[in-house]
Write an enzyme that holds these catalytic residues in place. Structure first.
Site, PDB file in Angstrom:
ATOM      1  N   CYS A 147      -2.330   9.349   2.330  1.00  0.00           N
ATOM      2  CA  CYS A 147      -1.840   8.791   1.067  1.00  0.00           C
ATOM      3  C   CYS A 147      -2.719   9.195  -0.108  1.00  0.00           C
ATOM      4  O   CYS A 147      -2.272   9.234  -1.238  1.00  0.00           O
ATOM      5  CB  CYS A 147      -1.796   7.278   1.178  1.00  0.00           C
ATOM      6  SG  CYS A 147      -3.337   6.569   1.756  1.00  0.00           S
ATOM      7  N   GLU A 154       0.873  -1.185   0.000  1.00  0.00           N
ATOM      8  CA  GLU A 154       0.000   0.000   0.000  1.00  0.00           C
ATOM      9  C   GLU A 154       0.902   1.224   0.000  1.00  0.00           C
ATOM     10  O   GLU A 154       1.394   1.636   1.043  1.00  0.00           O
ATOM     11  CB  GLU A 154      -0.923  -0.021   1.235  1.00  0.00           C
ATOM     12  CG  GLU A 154      -1.851  -1.228   1.306  1.00  0.00           C
ATOM     13  CD  GLU A 154      -2.929  -1.207   0.238  1.00  0.00           C
ATOM     14  OE1 GLU A 154      -3.165  -0.148  -0.376  1.00  0.00           O
ATOM     15  OE2 GLU A 154      -3.533  -2.265  -0.010  1.00  0.00           O
TER      16      GLU A 154
HETATM   17  N1  LIG Z   1      -1.621   3.226   0.209  1.00  0.00           N
HETATM   18  C1  LIG Z   1      -1.800   3.351   1.498  1.00  0.00           C
HETATM   19  O1  LIG Z   1      -2.641   2.737   2.112  1.00  0.00           O
HETATM   20  C2  LIG Z   1      -0.929   4.269   2.282  1.00  0.00           C
HETATM   21  C3  LIG Z   1      -1.356   4.673   3.556  1.00  0.00           C
HETATM   22  C4  LIG Z   1      -0.536   5.512   4.290  1.00  0.00           C
HETATM   23  C5  LIG Z   1       0.660   5.947   3.785  1.00  0.00           C
HETATM   24  N2  LIG Z   1       1.033   5.534   2.530  1.00  0.00           N
HETATM   25  C6  LIG Z   1       2.272   6.039   1.952  1.00  0.00           C
HETATM   26  O2  LIG Z   1       3.316   5.902   2.896  1.00  0.00           O
HETATM   27  C7  LIG Z   1       4.253   6.948   2.762  1.00  0.00           C
HETATM   28  C8  LIG Z   1       4.475   7.589   4.108  1.00  0.00           C
HETATM   29  O3  LIG Z   1       4.819   6.593   4.989  1.00  0.00           O
HETATM   30  P1  LIG Z   1       6.340   6.272   5.389  1.00  0.00           P
HETATM   31  O4  LIG Z   1       6.898   5.188   4.534  1.00  0.00           O
HETATM   32  O5  LIG Z   1       7.061   7.551   5.471  1.00  0.00           O
HETATM   33  O6  LIG Z   1       5.968   5.673   6.802  1.00  0.00           O
HETATM   34  P2  LIG Z   1       6.863   5.168   7.965  1.00  0.00           P
HETATM   35  O7  LIG Z   1       8.097   6.002   8.060  1.00  0.00           O
HETATM   36  O8  LIG Z   1       5.955   5.052   9.118  1.00  0.00           O
HETATM   37  O9  LIG Z   1       7.333   3.719   7.461  1.00  0.00           O
HETATM   38  C9  LIG Z   1       6.448   2.669   7.238  1.00  0.00           C
HETATM   39  C10 LIG Z   1       7.004   1.387   7.812  1.00  0.00           C
HETATM   40  O10 LIG Z   1       8.198   1.009   7.143  1.00  0.00           O
HETATM   41  C11 LIG Z   1       9.177   0.617   8.084  1.00  0.00           C
HETATM   42  N3  LIG Z   1      10.503   0.901   7.520  1.00  0.00           N
HETATM   43  C12 LIG Z   1      11.063   2.119   7.318  1.00  0.00           C
HETATM   44  N4  LIG Z   1      12.274   1.983   6.725  1.00  0.00           N
HETATM   45  C13 LIG Z   1      12.484   0.659   6.560  1.00  0.00           C
HETATM   46  C14 LIG Z   1      13.531  -0.139   5.991  1.00  0.00           C
HETATM   47  N5  LIG Z   1      14.628   0.407   5.481  1.00  0.00           N
HETATM   48  N6  LIG Z   1      13.370  -1.469   5.974  1.00  0.00           N
HETATM   49  C15 LIG Z   1      12.260  -2.047   6.481  1.00  0.00           C
HETATM   50  N7  LIG Z   1      11.248  -1.350   7.019  1.00  0.00           N
HETATM   51  C16 LIG Z   1      11.355  -0.036   7.070  1.00  0.00           C
HETATM   52  C17 LIG Z   1       8.868   1.457   9.302  1.00  0.00           C
HETATM   53  O11 LIG Z   1       9.398   0.865  10.461  1.00  0.00           O
HETATM   54  C18 LIG Z   1       7.364   1.527   9.281  1.00  0.00           C
HETATM   55  O12 LIG Z   1       6.760   0.479  10.002  1.00  0.00           O
HETATM   56  C19 LIG Z   1       3.649   7.890   1.756  1.00  0.00           C
HETATM   57  O13 LIG Z   1       4.232   7.625   0.513  1.00  0.00           O
HETATM   58  C20 LIG Z   1       2.189   7.502   1.731  1.00  0.00           C
HETATM   59  O14 LIG Z   1       1.527   7.798   0.543  1.00  0.00           O
HETATM   60  C21 LIG Z   1       0.281   4.714   1.791  1.00  0.00           C
HETATM   61  C1  LIG Z   2     -27.147  10.420   8.041  1.00  0.00           C
HETATM   62  C2  LIG Z   2     -27.995  11.647   8.113  1.00  0.00           C
HETATM   63  C3  LIG Z   2     -27.570  12.769   8.820  1.00  0.00           C
HETATM   64  C4  LIG Z   2     -26.265  12.791   9.478  1.00  0.00           C
HETATM   65  C5  LIG Z   2     -25.114  12.944   8.843  1.00  0.00           C
HETATM   66  C6  LIG Z   2     -23.813  12.935   9.468  1.00  0.00           C
HETATM   67  C7  LIG Z   2     -23.664  12.904  10.933  1.00  0.00           C
HETATM   68  C8  LIG Z   2     -22.724  12.943   8.692  1.00  0.00           C
HETATM   69  C9  LIG Z   2     -21.371  12.926   9.118  1.00  0.00           C
HETATM   70  C10 LIG Z   2     -20.415  12.783   8.191  1.00  0.00           C
HETATM   71  C11 LIG Z   2     -19.015  12.710   8.453  1.00  0.00           C
HETATM   72  C12 LIG Z   2     -18.458  13.154   9.714  1.00  0.00           C
HETATM   73  C13 LIG Z   2     -18.261  12.159   7.483  1.00  0.00           C
HETATM   74  C14 LIG Z   2     -16.847  12.028   7.501  1.00  0.00           C
HETATM   75  C15 LIG Z   2     -16.269  10.972   6.994  1.00  0.00           C
HETATM   76  C16 LIG Z   2     -14.862  10.875   6.831  1.00  0.00           C
HETATM   77  C17 LIG Z   2     -14.221   9.721   6.716  1.00  0.00           C
HETATM   78  C18 LIG Z   2     -14.948   8.462   6.825  1.00  0.00           C
HETATM   79  C19 LIG Z   2     -12.788   9.773   6.474  1.00  0.00           C
HETATM   80  C20 LIG Z   2     -12.082   8.689   6.231  1.00  0.00           C
HETATM   81  C21 LIG Z   2     -10.675   8.783   5.990  1.00  0.00           C
HETATM   82  C22 LIG Z   2      -9.924   7.730   5.706  1.00  0.00           C
HETATM   83  C23 LIG Z   2     -10.501   6.377   5.617  1.00  0.00           C
HETATM   84  C24 LIG Z   2      -8.506   7.943   5.486  1.00  0.00           C
HETATM   85  C25 LIG Z   2      -7.701   7.006   5.078  1.00  0.00           C
HETATM   86  C26 LIG Z   2      -6.314   7.267   4.885  1.00  0.00           C
HETATM   87  C27 LIG Z   2      -5.459   6.349   4.420  1.00  0.00           C
HETATM   88  C28 LIG Z   2      -5.859   4.994   4.100  1.00  0.00           C
HETATM   89  C29 LIG Z   2      -4.047   6.612   4.140  1.00  0.00           C
HETATM   90  O1  LIG Z   2      -3.325   7.530   4.370  1.00  0.00           O
HETATM   91  C30 LIG Z   2     -28.426  13.996   8.943  1.00  0.00           C
HETATM   92  C31 LIG Z   2     -28.473  14.378  10.390  1.00  0.00           C
HETATM   93  C32 LIG Z   2     -27.817  15.116   8.125  1.00  0.00           C
HETATM   94  C33 LIG Z   2     -29.863  13.736   8.479  1.00  0.00           C
HETATM   95  C34 LIG Z   2     -29.949  12.916   7.235  1.00  0.00           C
HETATM   96  C35 LIG Z   2     -29.318  11.579   7.447  1.00  0.00           C
END
Ligand SMILES: NC(=O)c1ccc[n+]([C@@H]2O[C@H](COP(=O)([O-])OP(=O)(O)OC[C@H]3O[C@@H](n4cnc5c(N)ncnc54)[C@H](O)[C@@H]3O)[C@@H](O)[C@H]2O)c1
Ligand SMILES: CC1=C(/C=C/C(C)=C/C=C/C(C)=C/C=C/C=C(C)/C=C/C=C(C)/C=C/C=C(\C)C=O)C(C)(C)CCC1
Length: 532
Positions: free
Chosen positions: A256, A222
């Site tokens: 990310c 990821e």
């Molecule tokens: N696609 C996704 O779900 C997702 C989610 C979050 C972040 N990211 C990406 O991650 C990046 C940021 O995270 P990061 O990499 O800086 O996080 P980070 O520094 O937390 O590292 C991630 C993991 O890699 C390990 N790590 C670091 N260097 C290492 C090495 N040389 N060998 C083995 N393991 C090692 C760390 O211990 C850690 O657990 C961004 O590019 C972001 O887009 C992707």
């Molecule tokens: C349902 C009805 C109503 C209520 C609506 C409400 C309370 C809405 C609230 C909405 C909110 C707070 C939404 C926010 C959502 C944000 C999310 C889920 C963000 C997620 C982020 C993620 C997963 C990030 C991931 C990052 C990654 C993977 C990597 O870096 C009413 C009261 C309006 C009435 C109608 C019905």
């Protein structure tokens, strides 16, 4: 008074092989297989999350100054809902899947058994430390695996809480946490796992994939990328600005999926720029730096990395631009840049800066996107023209897409989430996570001796009669000619009242029958008049 969460001790490197061995013997002892055992682990995990909700919030605040609202929205409540949904559907997920096959294979009742892989390693990243370790863990538990979790050492308070939740709630013979940085992760990667799920940057992603390859271990990677927003001349620029501001401000831009740059049509530029400034004011009435609703950069190293990108830009700062080293604070900053050679366009930003370029033609915008990075994690086209949105989607690639918003396709814990190409491989969450951590074992159960009569034709001596029988009963005939065109079967065409899909044919039959009923009095009187 706010307390300080103490970072966890690093796991001694020489203890790591024994941890993996312990988990493997638990797996081999079948402990993780029973469905009820898996459900119990998940139920306990839900309670662990629930009981430690305040710790989750406090840890995310300590590590990133993540606002409580965001901590609950995308880590705390988000994970608890994901666990409850998994518990509601796991009975269905584990079911053997029956498959429909040819006549000859049917009697063996082919199916796919969903089996655990074995011992899984999950390596988390610092930005969403809970979600990015527990969401894959959820799939791995549901699928019946033993799991080693390695939290990111950068979010050290979160790593401490992750360690507590796992140690308090889950079976210690089947689940372990290894804490530490590069030496500990490297020691882990020397061990053989049955799957590795790594979240983080692409450089380390390659290290993980290389280490995994030595053991032929499959990986879920990821990773990140440069996620573009494309604001075409057909977009609602004000709405686009508001939604982009949300996606950029979340977790201080350390997402990310955050927009990395925008391509703006010249006809929308002024409206877009002033709407961005307007939104920042509305989001943070007391100013972004004074607001409790904006996260901070995780550490000095990342603060200086992002600040250098801003210092080196040749672009024109349109909104924001202030930084504060002591607070690891960086303004939400909008910068107009010339092209992709700018310092803000070279790498993923992972912070609250947003460069944009002005491009009018949609084809030029698509070409720009594919030149900068042709497999980002997400793409965000903004347009009210549905055909234009499809046009952009057809000509670009990315892990996922949200049209007319940012991040939303990845907000639900039920939708598959993952990258493609440079942004990674494999997607998980909900049933997709269960499938990622399962082996889909194709299984046939052949009937006993009585079936030999039917199978006789497969055994030597290979007599011509046996092959003829085989051709007659088994060999299929194509419905297309040598030039690749589908042949029309006149008989089929006649039976289907002129062709079409199953629904169309049913509609045609119903219409014909109704038509005949409606016409029947006329037909009857016509018949009568003909006879008389
Ligand atoms: N696609 C996704 O779900 C997702 C989610 C979050 C972040 N990211 C990406 O991650 C990046 C940021 O995270 P990061 O990499 O800086 O996080 P980070 O520094 O937390 O590292 C991630 C993991 O890699 C390990 N790590 C670091 N260097 C290492 C090495 N040389 N060998 C083995 N393991 C090692 C760390 O211990 C850690 O657990 C961004 O590019 C972001 O887009 C992707
Ligand atoms: C349902 C009805 C109503 C209520 C609506 C409400 C309370 C809405 C609230 C909405 C909110 C707070 C939404 C926010 C959502 C944000 C999310 C889920 C963000 C997620 C982020 C993620 C997963 C990030 C991931 C990052 C990654 C993977 C990597 O870096 C009413 C009261 C309006 C009435 C109608 C019905």
């Amino acid at each position: 008074m706010s307390r300080t969460i103490v970072p966890p001790q690093s796991t001694p490197v020489d203890e790591i092989p024994a941890v993996v061995t312990r988990l493997r013997s638990t797996f081999r002892a079948h402990t993780t297989y029973p469905l009820e055992w898996r459900k119990q682990q998940l139920r306990k995990l839900w309670w662990g999350f629930h009981d430690h909700e305040n710790d989750v919030v406090a840890a995310l605040h300590q590590d990133l100054r993540k606002p409580e609202h965001e901590a609950l929205q995308s880590d705390g409540i988000w994970m608890k809902n994901a666990i409850l949904d998994a518990l509601s559907h796991i009975d269905k997920w584990v079911q053997e899947e029956r498959l429909d096959v040819d006549l000859l294979g049917k009697m063996a009742a082919p199916s796919i058994r969903k089996e655990p892989l074995g011992v899984v390693l999950i390596i988390g990243a610092y930005n969403y430390p809970f979600q990015l370790t527990f969401a894959p863990l959820l799939g791995a538990i549901a699928a019946g695996n033993a799991v080693v979790v390695k939290p990111s050492e950068i979010s050290s308070a979160s790593a401490a809480v992750i360690t507590t939740i796992i140690r308090e709630c889950l079976d210690p013979d089947a689940f372990a946490v290894v804490n530490g940085a590069i030496p500990e992760t490297s020691a882990l990667l020397e061990q053989k796992f049955d799957k590795i799920c790594y979240t983080g940057n692409g450089v380390v992603g390659r290290i993980v994939a290389t280490a995994a390859a030595k053991h032929l271990t499959p990986t879920i990677l990821e990773l990140g990328g440069l996620n573009p927003c494309i604001i075409t001349k057909n977009a609602d620029a004000k709405l686009a600005a508001r939604r982009i501001c949300w996606g950029k401000a979340l977790n201080g831009g350390q997402v990310c999926l955050a927009p990395d740059y925008a391509i703006v049509s010249s006809s929308k530029e002024n409206e877009f720029v002033s709407a961005v400034a307007d939104n920042w004011r509305k989001f943070y009435p007391q100013g972004p730096q004074a607001s409790p609703d904006l996260a901070r950069i995780v550490n000095e190293r990342h603060f200086h990395r992002i600040k250098k990108m801003l210092d080196d830009t040749d672009g024109e700062i349109k909104v924001g631009g202030q930084t504060n080293e002591k607070e690891k604070y960086i303004d939400l900053t909008l910068v107009k840049v010339k092209d992709e050679t700018d310092s803000l366009m070279k790498d993923e930003i992972f912070g609250p800066l947003l460069p944009y370029v002005v491009i009018d033609d949609v084809d030029d915008a698509i070409e720009f996107v594919n030149r900068v990075s042709d497999t980002p994690l997400a793409i965000y086209p903004f347009t009210n023209d549905k055909k234009e949105a499809e046009y952009i989607l057809d000509r670009t690639r990315s892990g996922g897409v949200t049209v007319n918003d940012t991040i939303w396709h990845a907000a639900s814990h039920k939708l598959p989430f993952g990258g493609v190409g440079e942004s990674g491989m494999g997607s998980y969450r909900d049933k997709f996570g269960f499938d990622q951590f399962s082996h889909h074992r194709t299984t046939s159960r052949q009937p006993g001796g009585w079936f030999e009569k039917v199978l006789d034709a497969r055994y030597p001596p290979y007599l011509p009669a046996k092959l003829a029988q085989y051709r007659l009963l088994i060999e299929k005939k194509p419905n297309f000619s040598r030039d690749g065109k589908v042949r029309t079967s006149w008989f089929g065409w006649f039976l289907s009242l002129g062709g079409g899909g199953a629904k169309t044919v049913v509609v045609k039959y119903v219409a014909t029958i109704l038509g005949m009923i409606a016409l029947s009095p006329f037909l009857a009187s016509f018949k009568k008049s003909c006879i008389s």
